[in-house]
Design an enzyme around this catalytic site. Structure first.
Site, short mmCIF file in Angstrom:
data_model
loop_
_atom_site.label_atom_id
_atom_site.label_comp_id
_atom_site.label_asym_id
_atom_site.label_seq_id
_atom_site.Cartn_x
_atom_site.Cartn_y
_atom_site.Cartn_z
N ILE A 144 47.72 10.62 -18.55
CA ILE A 144 48.36 9.82 -17.52
C ILE A 144 48.08 8.36 -17.89
O ILE A 144 47.09 7.77 -17.46
CB ILE A 144 47.85 10.16 -16.11
CG1 ILE A 144 48.13 11.63 -15.81
CG2 ILE A 144 48.49 9.26 -15.06
CD1 ILE A 144 47.57 12.12 -14.50
N HIS A 147 47.90 5.02 -15.24
CA HIS A 147 46.78 4.67 -14.36
C HIS A 147 45.49 4.82 -15.15
O HIS A 147 45.11 5.92 -15.55
CB HIS A 147 46.75 5.57 -13.13
CG HIS A 147 45.90 5.05 -12.02
ND1 HIS A 147 46.40 4.90 -10.74
CD2 HIS A 147 44.61 4.66 -11.96
CE1 HIS A 147 45.44 4.44 -9.95
NE2 HIS A 147 44.34 4.30 -10.68
N LEU A 148 44.82 3.71 -15.37
CA LEU A 148 43.57 3.68 -16.12
C LEU A 148 42.55 4.66 -15.53
O LEU A 148 42.41 4.76 -14.31
CB LEU A 148 42.99 2.26 -16.07
CG LEU A 148 41.66 2.05 -16.78
CD1 LEU A 148 41.86 2.01 -18.28
CD2 LEU A 148 41.01 0.77 -16.28
N HIS A 149 41.83 5.36 -16.39
CA HIS A 149 40.74 6.23 -15.95
C HIS A 149 39.76 6.41 -17.09
O HIS A 149 40.15 6.57 -18.24
CB HIS A 149 41.25 7.58 -15.44
CG HIS A 149 42.16 8.30 -16.39
ND1 HIS A 149 43.49 7.94 -16.58
CD2 HIS A 149 41.92 9.34 -17.22
CE1 HIS A 149 44.03 8.75 -17.48
NE2 HIS A 149 43.10 9.60 -17.89
N GLN A 150 38.48 6.35 -16.76
CA GLN A 150 37.42 6.55 -17.75
C GLN A 150 36.91 7.98 -17.66
O GLN A 150 36.59 8.47 -16.58
CB GLN A 150 36.25 5.59 -17.50
CG GLN A 150 35.01 5.97 -18.30
CD GLN A 150 34.41 4.81 -19.02
OE1 GLN A 150 35.07 4.16 -19.81
NE2 GLN A 150 33.14 4.55 -18.76
#
Length: 189
Positions: A144, A147-150
């Site tokens: 995805i 949307h940034l996600h770590q």
């Protein structure tokens, strides 16, 4: 007469289907839930906020969204398609796609929540190490990308055996709901 374990003759199209379902030397671990991910379930068709699953998660319950912890600017959620049990994602509430778009406060909280996720995972499931990372863009592996996600992925000695290497399959010993509850209850402040 042909032995039923002999492979079909590739040159004789009439024999191909008669061996369907006949046992062979391979063991199969069926993971039909992965097909939803492969087919793009929960992936936004575009980058709009209304299509983004990470934008929708905070509006629901923690249990339904698999939210482990909520901060002021970011939240921690279990990965719906995990690499390992306890695979967490740290996401900003704000819909941004790139690390450079985060405010200083968002970047600080993303880091702080990643640190606390590691501390909590160590306390409740004792991993030997971690993989942490941000996949920026589809070509970099972001499922995805809008949307940034770590990723915070706990690792144990021997957790990668022949299954992911040969079978492209991951065996997960814990249900997502159980992992969410364990991590939420054990969250280290």
């Amino acid at each position: 007469m042909t032995d039923h374990l002999d492979p079909p003759d590739a040159h004789d199209p009439g024999t191909t289907d008669e061996f369907a379902g006949v046992p062979d030397s391979f063991q199969r671990l069926w993971t039909p839930y992965r097909m939803a991910y492969i087919q793009g379930e929960n992936k936004p068709a575009d980058s709009s906020v209304g299509e983004c699953p990470f934008c929708r998660i905070p509006d629901g319950t923690d249990e339904d969204g698999l939210v482990v912890r909520r901060g002021e600017r970011c939240f921690v959620v279990l990965n719906l398609y995990p690499y390992n049990s306890g695979h967490l994602l740290v996401c900003p509430y704000r819909h941004v796609s790139d690390l450079t778009e985060l405010t200083t406060s968002e970047a600080a909280e993303l880091t702080l929540l990643s640190q606390r996720a590691m501390t909590t995972l160590r306390a409740v499931s004792h991993p030997a190490g971690f993989n942490l990372g941000l996949n920026q863009g589809v070509v970099a592996g972001a499922g995805i990308a809008a949307h940034l996600h770590q990723h915070v992925v706990p690792r144990w000695q021997g957790d990668s055996n022949f299954l992911p290497i040969i079978g492209r399959t991951r065996a997960l010993p814990q249900l997502l709901g159980e992992a969410r509850q364990l991590l939420a209850d054990g969250w280290v402040a």
